[in-house]
Design an enzyme around this catalytic site. Structure first.
Site, PDB file in Angstrom:
ATOM      1  N   ASN A 167       4.777   2.835   1.151  1.00 34.07           N
ATOM      2  CA  ASN A 167       5.773   1.846   0.754  1.00 34.07           C
ATOM      3  C   ASN A 167       5.035   0.706   0.057  1.00 34.07           C
ATOM      4  O   ASN A 167       4.350  -0.076   0.702  1.00 34.07           O
ATOM      5  CB  ASN A 167       6.511   1.347   2.010  1.00 34.07           C
ATOM      6  CG  ASN A 167       7.450   0.185   1.709  1.00 34.07           C
ATOM      7  OD1 ASN A 167       7.711  -0.126   0.543  1.00 34.07           O
ATOM      8  ND2 ASN A 167       7.953  -0.447   2.755  1.00 34.07           N
TER       9      ASN A 167
ATOM     10  N   LYS B 155       6.216  -1.843  -1.398  1.00 31.77           N
ATOM     11  CA  LYS B 155       6.895  -3.154  -1.311  1.00 31.77           C
ATOM     12  C   LYS B 155       6.931  -3.805  -2.715  1.00 31.77           C
ATOM     13  O   LYS B 155       7.047  -3.083  -3.700  1.00 31.77           O
ATOM     14  CB  LYS B 155       6.212  -4.026  -0.251  1.00 31.77           C
ATOM     15  CG  LYS B 155       6.047  -3.267   1.070  1.00 31.77           C
ATOM     16  CD  LYS B 155       5.629  -4.106   2.228  1.00 31.77           C
ATOM     17  CE  LYS B 155       5.535  -3.222   3.465  1.00 31.77           C
ATOM     18  NZ  LYS B 155       5.250  -3.969   4.676  1.00 31.77           N
TER      19      LYS B 155
ATOM     20  N   HIS C 163      14.519  -1.384   6.340  1.00 29.26           N
ATOM     21  CA  HIS C 163      13.156  -1.886   6.553  1.00 29.26           C
ATOM     22  C   HIS C 163      13.233  -3.293   7.179  1.00 29.26           C
ATOM     23  O   HIS C 163      14.128  -4.071   6.847  1.00 29.26           O
ATOM     24  CB  HIS C 163      12.386  -1.930   5.228  1.00 29.26           C
ATOM     25  CG  HIS C 163      10.929  -2.169   5.446  1.00 29.26           C
ATOM     26  ND1 HIS C 163      10.421  -3.424   5.658  1.00 29.26           N
ATOM     27  CD2 HIS C 163       9.878  -1.313   5.552  1.00 29.26           C
ATOM     28  CE1 HIS C 163       9.106  -3.323   5.871  1.00 29.26           C
ATOM     29  NE2 HIS C 163       8.755  -2.058   5.805  1.00 29.26           N
TER      30      HIS C 163
ATOM     31  N   GLU D 179      11.683  -5.900   6.631  1.00 28.13           N
ATOM     32  CA  GLU D 179      11.690  -7.017   5.672  1.00 28.13           C
ATOM     33  C   GLU D 179      13.098  -7.214   5.101  1.00 28.13           C
ATOM     34  O   GLU D 179      13.502  -8.339   4.791  1.00 28.13           O
ATOM     35  CB  GLU D 179      10.637  -6.770   4.576  1.00 28.13           C
ATOM     36  CG  GLU D 179       9.232  -7.027   5.122  1.00 28.13           C
ATOM     37  CD  GLU D 179       8.146  -6.130   4.574  1.00 28.13           C
ATOM     38  OE1 GLU D 179       8.326  -5.537   3.495  1.00 28.13           O
ATOM     39  OE2 GLU D 179       7.095  -6.005   5.241  1.00 28.13           O
TER      40      GLU D 179
ATOM     41  N   SER E  25       0.478  -1.466   9.933  1.00 28.41           N
ATOM     42  CA  SER E  25      -0.986  -1.553   9.840  1.00 28.41           C
ATOM     43  C   SER E  25      -1.687  -0.202  10.025  1.00 28.41           C
ATOM     44  O   SER E  25      -2.743  -0.130  10.667  1.00 28.41           O
ATOM     45  CB  SER E  25      -1.527  -2.590  10.834  1.00 28.41           C
ATOM     46  OG  SER E  25      -1.028  -3.875  10.516  1.00 28.41           O
TER      47      SER E  25
HETATM   48  P1  13P Z   1       1.615  -2.346   6.539  1.00 29.62           P
HETATM   49  O1  13P Z   1       1.023  -0.965   6.559  1.00 29.62           O
HETATM   50  O2  13P Z   1       1.119  -3.190   5.401  1.00 29.62           O
HETATM   51  O3  13P Z   1       1.491  -3.013   7.883  1.00 29.62           O
HETATM   52  O4  13P Z   1       3.195  -2.181   6.271  1.00 29.62           O
HETATM   53  C1  13P Z   1       3.916  -1.263   7.022  1.00 29.62           C
HETATM   54  C2  13P Z   1       5.272  -1.115   6.453  1.00 29.62           C
HETATM   55  O5  13P Z   1       6.056  -2.040   6.503  1.00 29.62           O
HETATM   56  C3  13P Z   1       5.618   0.152   5.810  1.00 29.62           C
HETATM   57  O6  13P Z   1       6.981   0.217   5.516  1.00 29.62           O
END
Ligand code: 13P
Length: 254
Positions: free
Chosen positions: A9, A11, A97, A99, A215
Site C-alpha cells: 500500500n 499510500k 484503512h 487512515e 510496520s
Molecule cells: P506501514 O507498513 O508503513 O506501517 O503501514 C502499514 C499499512 O498501513 C498498510 O496498509
C-alpha cells in the site's frame, strides 16, 4: 491451504514517473516467484494506477486502488468511482484503512456501503480493521474488531465473501516501527477466524484470508508469516522500495 497474499500500500507516495522507476526492477525480481504460493499486489495512488497496471501486464501482479466511492458517478467532488476504476481494468480495492477511518472520519456505515458497492461491481476487497492503542490498553480491542467486521460485512452474504480479504492492522503499529508480536497478531487473527465461523460458517472461516499490516519489514516478515492464521501482509513504508518489498514477498517462499 490458503494462498498467501502480500500487498504493498503506497499510500500518498510516488508520482507516475516514480511508479515506473519502481516497476522496472520489481517485475524482474518477482519473475521467479511461484504465484501458486503467493498473490502479489500493489495499491498505488490513483494517478499511478495506469502505469503500474501497464507494467503488470503478463506477470500476474494484482493492482488495486486504495479507496473508492460507493456511487458510480455524481456530484462527489474529488472522489473516484468503481466504474472509473473498472475502465482502467482495476478490480481490487482497499476499504476501511485506518487512515481513512481516523484522518478522513469514514464511519463503519460508509465503509459498509463501499464494500457492498465494490462486491456489486465484482471487485475483490481488502477490508482493513484495527484498534487504536487506547482501545487495546483498555482491553476493548476485540470488541472494536468485532464491530468493524460485523458492520462492514452486514449486507454481505456467504456466496459473496470469497472476494474479501481481511487485513488486521492495529493502528498503533502503522508507520511507527512498533510491530505487533507474531503471538499477539496470531491471537487476533485466530479471533477474527472464529468470528467468521459465527458470522458465516466453518468452511468460510477456514478459507478467509486474514493478513497482517503494521510496520512489516524484511527483518520481521518471516516470523509473522510463519504463524498458522497469518495469511500474508499489507505493507506500507517497506513497499515503497522494490528490493525491500521483494524481500518481504520472498520471505513467504524461503
Ligand atoms: P506501514 O507498513 O508503513 O506501517 O503501514 C502499514 C499499512 O498501513 C498498510 O496498509
Amino acid at each position: 491451504m490458503r494462498k498467501k497474499f502480500i500487498g504493498g500500500n503506497w499510500k500518498m507516495n510516488k508520482t507516475p514517473e516514480q511508479a515506473k522507476e519502481f516497476m522496472i526492477p520489481f517485475v524482474e525480481k518477482i519473475k521467479a516467484i511461484d504465484r501458486d504460493i503467493v498473490d502479489i499486489a500493489l495499491f498505488p495512488p490513483c494517478l499511478a494506477l495506469n502505469v503500474v497496471k501497464n507494467y503488470s501486464e503478463g506477470n500476474g501482479l494484482i493492482v488495486g486502488s486504495q479507496n473508492m466511492h460507493y456511487k458510480d458517478n455524481g456530484a462527489f467532488t474529488g472522489e473516484i468511482s468503481p466504474v472509473m476504476l473498472e475502465s482502467l481494468g482495476i478490480d481490487w480495492v482497499i476499504l476501511g484503512h485506518s487512515e481513512r477511518r481516523h484522518i478522513f472520519k469514514e464511519s463503519n456505515e460508509l465503509i459498509s456501503l463501499k464494500i457492498k458497492s465494490a462486491l456489486d461491481h465484482n471487485f475483490h476487497v481488502v477490508l482493513c480493521v484495527g484498534e487504536t492503542e487506547e482501545q487495546r490498553l483498555t482491553s476493548r480491542h476485540y470488541d472494536v474488531i468485532k464491530e468493524q467486521l460485523e458492520s462492514g460485512l452486514a449486507d454481505i452474504t456467504a456466496d459473496r465473501i470469497s472476494n474479501v480479504i481481511v487485513a488486521y492492522e492495529p493502528v498503533w503499529a502503522i508507520g511507527t516501527g512498533k510491530t505487533a508480536t507474531p503471538e499477539d497478531a496470531e491471537e487476533m487473527h485466530r479471533y477474527i477466524r472464529r468470528l467468521f465461523k459465527g458470522m458465516y460458517n466453518k468452511d468460510i472461516a477456514g478459507r478467509i484470508r486474514i493478513i497482517y499490516g503494521g510496520s512489516v519489514k524484511p527483518k520481521n516478515a518471516e516470523s509473522l508469516l510463519l504463524k498458522e492464521d497469518i495469511d500474508g501482509a499489507l505493507v506500507g513504508g517497506a513497499s515503497l522500495n522494490p528490493q525491500s518489498f521483494f524481500e518481504i514477498v520472498n520471505s513467504v517462499i524461503d
